[in-house]
Design a protein around this motif. Structure first.
Motif, short mmCIF file in Angstrom:
data_model
loop_
_atom_site.label_atom_id
_atom_site.label_comp_id
_atom_site.label_asym_id
_atom_site.label_seq_id
_atom_site.Cartn_x
_atom_site.Cartn_y
_atom_site.Cartn_z
N ARG A 101 0.81 -1.21 0.00
CA ARG A 101 0.00 0.00 0.00
C ARG A 101 0.85 1.27 0.00
O ARG A 101 1.92 1.32 0.62
N TYR A 102 0.34 2.26 -0.71
CA TYR A 102 1.04 3.55 -0.84
C TYR A 102 1.36 4.14 0.53
O TYR A 102 2.43 4.74 0.72
N GLU A 103 0.46 3.94 1.50
CA GLU A 103 0.69 4.50 2.83
C GLU A 103 1.93 3.91 3.48
O GLU A 103 2.60 4.58 4.27
N TYR A 104 2.25 2.63 3.15
CA TYR A 104 3.46 2.03 3.71
C TYR A 104 4.70 2.75 3.20
O TYR A 104 5.67 2.93 3.94
N GLY A 105 4.66 3.12 1.92
CA GLY A 105 5.77 3.90 1.38
C GLY A 105 5.89 5.24 2.07
O GLY A 105 6.99 5.67 2.45
N GLN A 106 4.76 5.92 2.23
CA GLN A 106 4.76 7.23 2.91
C GLN A 106 5.30 7.11 4.33
O GLN A 106 6.15 7.91 4.76
N GLN A 107 4.81 6.13 5.08
CA GLN A 107 5.26 5.95 6.46
C GLN A 107 6.75 5.63 6.54
O GLN A 107 7.45 6.08 7.45
N SER A 108 7.22 4.84 5.58
CA SER A 108 8.64 4.49 5.56
C SER A 108 9.50 5.71 5.31
O SER A 108 10.54 5.91 5.97
N VAL A 109 9.08 6.53 4.36
CA VAL A 109 9.83 7.75 4.05
C VAL A 109 9.81 8.71 5.25
O VAL A 109 10.83 9.33 5.58
N GLU A 110 8.66 8.81 5.92
CA GLU A 110 8.57 9.67 7.10
C GLU A 110 9.54 9.20 8.19
O GLU A 110 10.18 10.03 8.87
N LEU A 111 9.67 7.88 8.36
CA LEU A 111 10.60 7.35 9.35
C LEU A 111 12.03 7.71 8.99
O LEU A 111 12.83 8.12 9.85
N LEU A 112 12.38 7.56 7.71
CA LEU A 112 13.73 7.89 7.27
C LEU A 112 14.02 9.39 7.45
O LEU A 112 15.09 9.77 7.95
N GLU A 113 13.07 10.21 7.07
CA GLU A 113 13.28 11.66 7.18
C GLU A 113 13.36 12.10 8.64
O GLU A 113 14.11 13.03 8.98
N LYS A 114 12.61 11.43 9.51
CA LYS A 114 12.67 11.73 10.95
C LYS A 114 14.08 11.52 11.48
O LYS A 114 14.53 12.23 12.40
N HIS A 115 14.80 10.56 10.87
CA HIS A 115 16.17 10.28 11.31
C HIS A 115 17.21 10.91 10.38
O HIS A 115 18.35 10.45 10.28
N LYS A 116 16.77 11.98 9.70
CA LYS A 116 17.67 12.87 8.95
C LYS A 116 18.25 12.25 7.68
O LYS A 116 19.33 12.66 7.23
N TYR A 117 17.56 11.26 7.11
CA TYR A 117 17.99 10.73 5.81
C TYR A 117 17.49 11.64 4.69
O TYR A 117 16.41 12.23 4.81
N ASN A 118 18.28 11.72 3.64
CA ASN A 118 17.92 12.53 2.47
C ASN A 118 17.14 11.66 1.49
O ASN A 118 17.73 10.84 0.79
#
Length: 236
Positions: A180-197
């Motif tokens: 699901r698209y939301e899984y992609g969104q949540q994954s990206v949010e997790l990465l960005e929360k930890h300062k990934y580009n």
């Protein structure tokens, strides 16, 4: 005693020109390296300095399919749900096999890690993320297509400092019924929360597949992260 997983086979397409960069790309569940090999041909035309490696997942018993042997990077135990227990042992075993390919590129072929991109689709995306985030190397980039974060409740306690310098391209269709698209969104949010580009691209009306638009965006990411090396000759 921990057993050493067997070496993976792979579809390898040598760089048409001088080899200065490598893309290692993992296919999705039930597929093979040959399924993505045509993409390697496009990469060769677009970036003749790039070698492409498409590893083949081994055939393993899949619980959701009654133990039937299928090409997969790890077991699937039920319908996809991020809160469901993941086959961590299988993921880590496949990660070890991919790291063997990475080390061969670095130690045998002389390609530095900052000229290597790891990528994958669906299950392959999960494996590319796990490998790239845990590795001691600063890779040129990670490509995550239609996937989700591995071990999302603990992965950020397992990442390396080197990985935080690695740019990530994430593509996902908003009509994906498999991951699901939301899984992609949540994954990206997790990465960005930890300062990934992370560069997150949404592809409208795209299901669990890759579109020409997405592949063009991926090639553009390669152009930025592993450009052709130009050596300037000093004038005497």
């Amino acid at each position: 005693m921990t057993s050493i997983p067997p070496k993976l086979t792979a579809i390898v397409q040598d760089a048409p020109g001088k080899h200065t960069a490598t893309v290692i790309f993992m296919h999705g569940f039930g597929d093979s390296g040959a399924g993505w090999a045509p993409v390697g041909e496009h990469i060769s035309r677009y970036a003749p300095h790039v070698k492409t490696v498409f590893p083949n997942a081994p055939a393993i018993p899949i619980a959701v399919n009654g133990g039937m042997l299928m090409p997969a990077w790890y077991d699937i135990r039920g319908s996809l749900n991020q809160d469901q227990a993941q086959d961590e042992e299988g993921m880590l075993r496949s990660r070890q096999q991919i790291m063997e390919i990475v080390r061969e590129e670095i130690e045998v072929h002389g390609v530095p890690a900052n000229r290597i991109v790891l990528g994958g689709f669906s299950q392959g995306c999960v494996l590319a993320l796990l490998t790239g985030l845990m590795a001691e190397y600063n890779f040129a980039g990670l490509v995550a297509l239609s996937g989700y974060m591995p071990m999302h409740t603990k992965i950020m306690d397992m990442v390396s400092e080197a990985s935080k310098k690695t740019p990530i391209f994430w593509g996902h269709g908003d009509a994906d019924q498999m991951v699901r698209y939301e899984y992609g969104q949540q994954s990206v949010e997790l990465l960005e929360k930890h300062k990934y580009n992370v560069e997150f691209k949404t592809y409208h009306n795209m299901g669990h597949s890759a579109s020409n638009e997405e592949l063009r965006d991926m090639l553009e990411f390669f152009r930025r992260t592993i450009p052709a090396e130009v050596h300037l000759v000093a004038k005497v």
